[in-house]
Motif scaffolding. Structure first.
Motif, PDB file in Angstrom:
ATOM      1  N   ARG A 106       1.212  -1.532   0.125  1.00 51.35           N
ATOM      2  CA  ARG A 106      -0.433  -0.072   0.056  1.00 51.35           C
ATOM      3  C   ARG A 106       0.580   1.388  -0.035  1.00 51.35           C
ATOM      4  NH1 ARG A 106      -4.034  -2.236  -2.819  1.00 51.35           N
ATOM      5  NH2 ARG A 106      -5.537  -3.953  -1.129  1.00 51.35           N
ATOM      6  N   CYS A 107       1.456   0.892   0.619  1.00 47.25           N
ATOM      7  CA  CYS A 107       2.737   2.715   0.664  1.00 47.25           C
ATOM      8  C   CYS A 107       3.627   3.085  -0.593  1.00 47.25           C
ATOM      9  CB  CYS A 107       4.071   2.128   1.691  1.00 47.25           C
ATOM     10  SG  CYS A 107       5.265   3.350   2.017  1.00 47.25           S
ATOM     11  N   GLY A 108       4.071   1.460  -1.555  1.00 48.16           N
ATOM     12  CA  GLY A 108       3.691   1.108  -2.778  1.00 48.16           C
ATOM     13  C   GLY A 108       3.300   2.502  -3.906  1.00 48.16           C
ATOM     14  N   GLU A 109       1.784   1.593  -3.288  1.00 47.32           N
ATOM     15  CA  GLU A 109       0.921   2.484  -3.924  1.00 47.32           C
ATOM     16  C   GLU A 109       0.415   3.622  -4.689  1.00 47.32           C
ATOM     17  OE1 GLU A 109      -2.456   0.780  -2.286  1.00 47.32           O
ATOM     18  OE2 GLU A 109      -3.760   1.041  -4.227  1.00 47.32           O
ATOM     19  N   ALA A 110       0.566   4.221  -2.381  1.00 48.49           N
ATOM     20  CA  ALA A 110       0.274   5.770  -2.555  1.00 48.49           C
ATOM     21  C   ALA A 110       1.194   6.637  -3.278  1.00 48.49           C
ATOM     22  CB  ALA A 110       0.936   5.981  -1.115  1.00 48.49           C
ATOM     23  N   TYR A 111       2.341   5.548  -3.130  1.00 49.90           N
ATOM     24  CA  TYR A 111       4.088   6.934  -3.617  1.00 49.90           C
ATOM     25  C   TYR A 111       3.486   7.020  -5.137  1.00 49.90           C
ATOM     26  CZ  TYR A 111       8.618   7.390  -5.886  1.00 49.90           C
ATOM     27  OH  TYR A 111       9.109   8.078  -6.602  1.00 49.90           O
ATOM     28  N   LEU A 112       2.795   6.064  -6.169  1.00 50.00           N
ATOM     29  CA  LEU A 112       2.835   6.033  -7.346  1.00 50.00           C
ATOM     30  C   LEU A 112       1.339   6.904  -7.786  1.00 50.00           C
ATOM     31  CD1 LEU A 112       2.615   2.172  -7.956  1.00 50.00           C
ATOM     32  CD2 LEU A 112       4.216   3.534  -8.765  1.00 50.00           C
ATOM     33  N   GLU A 113       0.311   6.972  -7.010  1.00 48.02           N
ATOM     34  CA  GLU A 113      -0.726   8.296  -7.121  1.00 48.02           C
ATOM     35  C   GLU A 113       0.399   9.577  -7.192  1.00 48.02           C
ATOM     36  OE1 GLU A 113      -3.980   7.610  -5.021  1.00 48.02           O
ATOM     37  OE2 GLU A 113      -4.999   9.490  -5.692  1.00 48.02           O
ATOM     38  N   LYS A 114       0.951   9.861  -6.392  1.00 39.88           N
ATOM     39  CA  LYS A 114       1.859  10.999  -6.237  1.00 39.88           C
ATOM     40  C   LYS A 114       2.463  11.252  -7.277  1.00 39.88           C
ATOM     41  CE  LYS A 114       2.456  12.426  -1.738  1.00 39.88           C
ATOM     42  NZ  LYS A 114       2.812  12.995  -0.668  1.00 39.88           N
ATOM     43  N   LEU A 115       3.806  10.085  -7.824  1.00 41.64           N
ATOM     44  CA  LEU A 115       4.222  10.581  -8.877  1.00 41.64           C
ATOM     45  C   LEU A 115       3.106  10.280 -10.041  1.00 41.64           C
ATOM     46  CD1 LEU A 115       6.642   9.190 -10.066  1.00 41.64           C
ATOM     47  CD2 LEU A 115       5.571   7.478 -10.941  1.00 41.64           C
ATOM     48  N   THR A 116       2.326  10.572 -10.441  1.00 41.33           N
ATOM     49  CA  THR A 116       1.622  10.202 -11.117  1.00 41.33           C
ATOM     50  C   THR A 116       1.026  11.767 -11.532  1.00 41.33           C
ATOM     51  OG1 THR A 116       0.257   8.332 -11.396  1.00 41.33           O
ATOM     52  CG2 THR A 116      -0.731   9.363 -12.717  1.00 41.33           C
ATOM     53  N   HIS A 117       1.038  12.419 -10.418  1.00 39.43           N
ATOM     54  CA  HIS A 117       0.750  13.433 -10.495  1.00 39.43           C
ATOM     55  C   HIS A 117       1.801  14.750 -11.158  1.00 39.43           C
ATOM     56  CE1 HIS A 117      -3.294  12.289  -9.842  1.00 39.43           C
ATOM     57  NE2 HIS A 117      -3.202  11.829  -8.835  1.00 39.43           N
ATOM     58  N   GLU A 118       2.817  13.783 -10.253  1.00 42.83           N
ATOM     59  CA  GLU A 118       4.559  14.703 -10.519  1.00 42.83           C
ATOM     60  C   GLU A 118       4.681  14.674 -12.005  1.00 42.83           C
ATOM     61  OE1 GLU A 118       6.218  16.809  -8.567  1.00 42.83           O
ATOM     62  OE2 GLU A 118       5.110  16.070  -6.340  1.00 42.83           O
ATOM     63  N   LEU A 119       4.391  13.708 -12.530  1.00 45.06           N
ATOM     64  CA  LEU A 119       4.624  13.557 -14.489  1.00 45.06           C
ATOM     65  C   LEU A 119       3.028  14.311 -15.234  1.00 45.06           C
ATOM     66  CD1 LEU A 119       5.807  10.078 -14.356  1.00 45.06           C
ATOM     67  CD2 LEU A 119       7.303  11.685 -14.939  1.00 45.06           C
ATOM     68  N   GLY A 120       2.383  15.215 -14.278  1.00 41.83           N
ATOM     69  CA  GLY A 120       1.481  16.105 -14.875  1.00 41.83           C
ATOM     70  C   GLY A 120       0.334  15.265 -15.468  1.00 41.83           C
ATOM     71  N   CYS A 121       0.214  13.998 -15.368  1.00 41.87           N
ATOM     72  CA  CYS A 121      -0.596  12.374 -15.460  1.00 41.87           C
ATOM     73  C   CYS A 121      -1.923  12.598 -14.827  1.00 41.87           C
ATOM     74  CB  CYS A 121       0.266  11.665 -16.015  1.00 41.87           C
ATOM     75  SG  CYS A 121       1.668  11.753 -17.069  1.00 41.87           S
ATOM     76  N   LYS A 122      -2.810  11.918 -15.229  1.00 47.70           N
ATOM     77  CA  LYS A 122      -4.390  11.298 -14.434  1.00 47.70           C
ATOM     78  C   LYS A 122      -4.265   9.619 -14.163  1.00 47.70           C
ATOM     79  CE  LYS A 122      -9.040  10.597 -15.946  1.00 47.70           C
ATOM     80  NZ  LYS A 122      -9.413   9.813 -16.789  1.00 47.70           N
ATOM     81  N   TYR A 123      -4.437   9.367 -13.078  1.00 46.65           N
ATOM     82  CA  TYR A 123      -4.007   8.121 -12.537  1.00 46.65           C
ATOM     83  C   TYR A 123      -5.199   7.680 -13.001  1.00 46.65           C
ATOM     84  CZ  TYR A 123      -3.038   5.114  -8.476  1.00 46.65           C
ATOM     85  OH  TYR A 123      -3.425   4.286  -7.485  1.00 46.65           O
ATOM     86  N   GLY A 124      -4.481   6.305 -12.789  1.00 51.31           N
ATOM     87  CA  GLY A 124      -5.855   5.083 -13.566  1.00 51.31           C
ATOM     88  C   GLY A 124      -5.511   4.304 -12.144  1.00 51.31           C
ATOM     89  N   GLY A 125      -5.313   3.912 -11.132  1.00 48.90           N
ATOM     90  CA  GLY A 125      -5.548   3.091 -10.320  1.00 48.90           C
ATOM     91  C   GLY A 125      -4.484   2.390 -10.507  1.00 48.90           C
TER      92      GLY A 125
END
Ligand SMILES: Cc1cc2nc3c(=O)[nH]c(=O)nc-3n(C[C@H](O)[C@H](O)[C@H](O)COP(=O)(O)O)c2cc1C
Length: 232
Positions: A106-125
């Motif tokens: 879950r910690c990795g999952e939370a990181y990936l969601e943040k990363l998506t926004h850092e990359l200027g993208c939309k999160y698809g889960g």
């Protein structure tokens, strides 16, 4: 739909569990005519093409293993070379690991969601699942059976184009094992699993015990530690 898939494992494609998972997932996803391009981060020669594919496409899927509770270092290095996007792009993730409980991913999952926004993208889960340690030691038929669930998830991704559905949440399996199961596993890890690991290590060419320390004896190691601690 055309999707760019990145395999974020540092293991070469042939030995990568993530690669096996991607193959099954892609089978399900492509059943009704979707297409994909795969880039393996383990192959640095592909990084230029992978970056170009990231820049030019709107549908990105990153599949990666959990390494020491987070994103593998080589993949981090690749991610740092990407320039955040301004055009609408969606990134979804397949996060997989060795240990079975969903909670530890879950910690990795939370990181990936943040990363998506850092990359200027939309999160698809993120499709989260553990218990994949052994894939690379299995034969083709076993792998097909073990990764069958990912094939189904590929079909769901074709249907929803994200991982937010109930089916995807259920796919993770147990979030945390019950106490009796944890006690049983603890016993298994200290006995049968330990012996299996030793046999496997020998097969892979290990000649030293798994708890071997590079310094000759524990005593020497302890003495060195004391010297370092005294030196501050
Ligand atoms: C250095 C290293 C660290 C790992 N750390 C974790 C971890 O923290 N949690 C976990 O569930 N699995 C961990 N694993 C297991 C891998 O995530 C798992 O075997 C995965 O299927 C490997 O995929 P790959 O072969 O594509 O790299 C680790 C494996 C390695 C080699």
């Amino acid at each position: 739909m055309h999707v760019i898939i990145f395999n974020g494992s540092p293991r070469v494609q042939k030995f990568s569990n993530t690669d096996k998972i991607i193959s099954s997932f892609a089978e399900g996803f492509c059943e009704r005519g979707n297409t994909y391009e795969l880039y393996s981060i383990s192959n640095r020669r592909e990084w230029g093409d992978a970056r170009r594919a990231f820049n030019e496409n709107k549908n990105i899927l990153i599949a990666l293993p959990l390494f020491v509770e987070c994103v593998p270092g080589l993949m981090m290095e690749f991610l740092e070379t990407l320039v955040p996007k301004t055009e609408s792009t969606q990134i979804s993730y397949i996060l997989q690991g060795g240990f079975a409980e969903g909670s530890q991913l879950r910690c990795g999952e939370a990181y990936l969601e943040k990363l998506t926004h850092e990359l200027g993208c939309k999160y698809g889960g993120t499709l989260v699942k553990g218990n994949n340690f052994m894939l690379r030691f299995m034969d083709e038929m076993q792998v097909e059976k073990e990764t069958d669930g990912y094939r189904e998830m590929g079909k769901i991704f074709d249907r929803d184009y994200n991982f937010f559905s109930e089916e995807c949440q259920r796919f993770t399996g147990p979030e945390i094992y019950s106490l009796p199961v944890r006690i049983m596993l603890d016993i298994l890890f200290k006995t049968a699993f330990k012996n299996t690991t030793i046999c496997l290590s020998k097969k892979l060419g290990c000649t030293k015990p798994l708890d071997y320390k590079t310094l000759e004896t524990d005593k020497q190691w302890t003495e060195n530690l004391a010297v370092h601690q005294r030196a501050g």
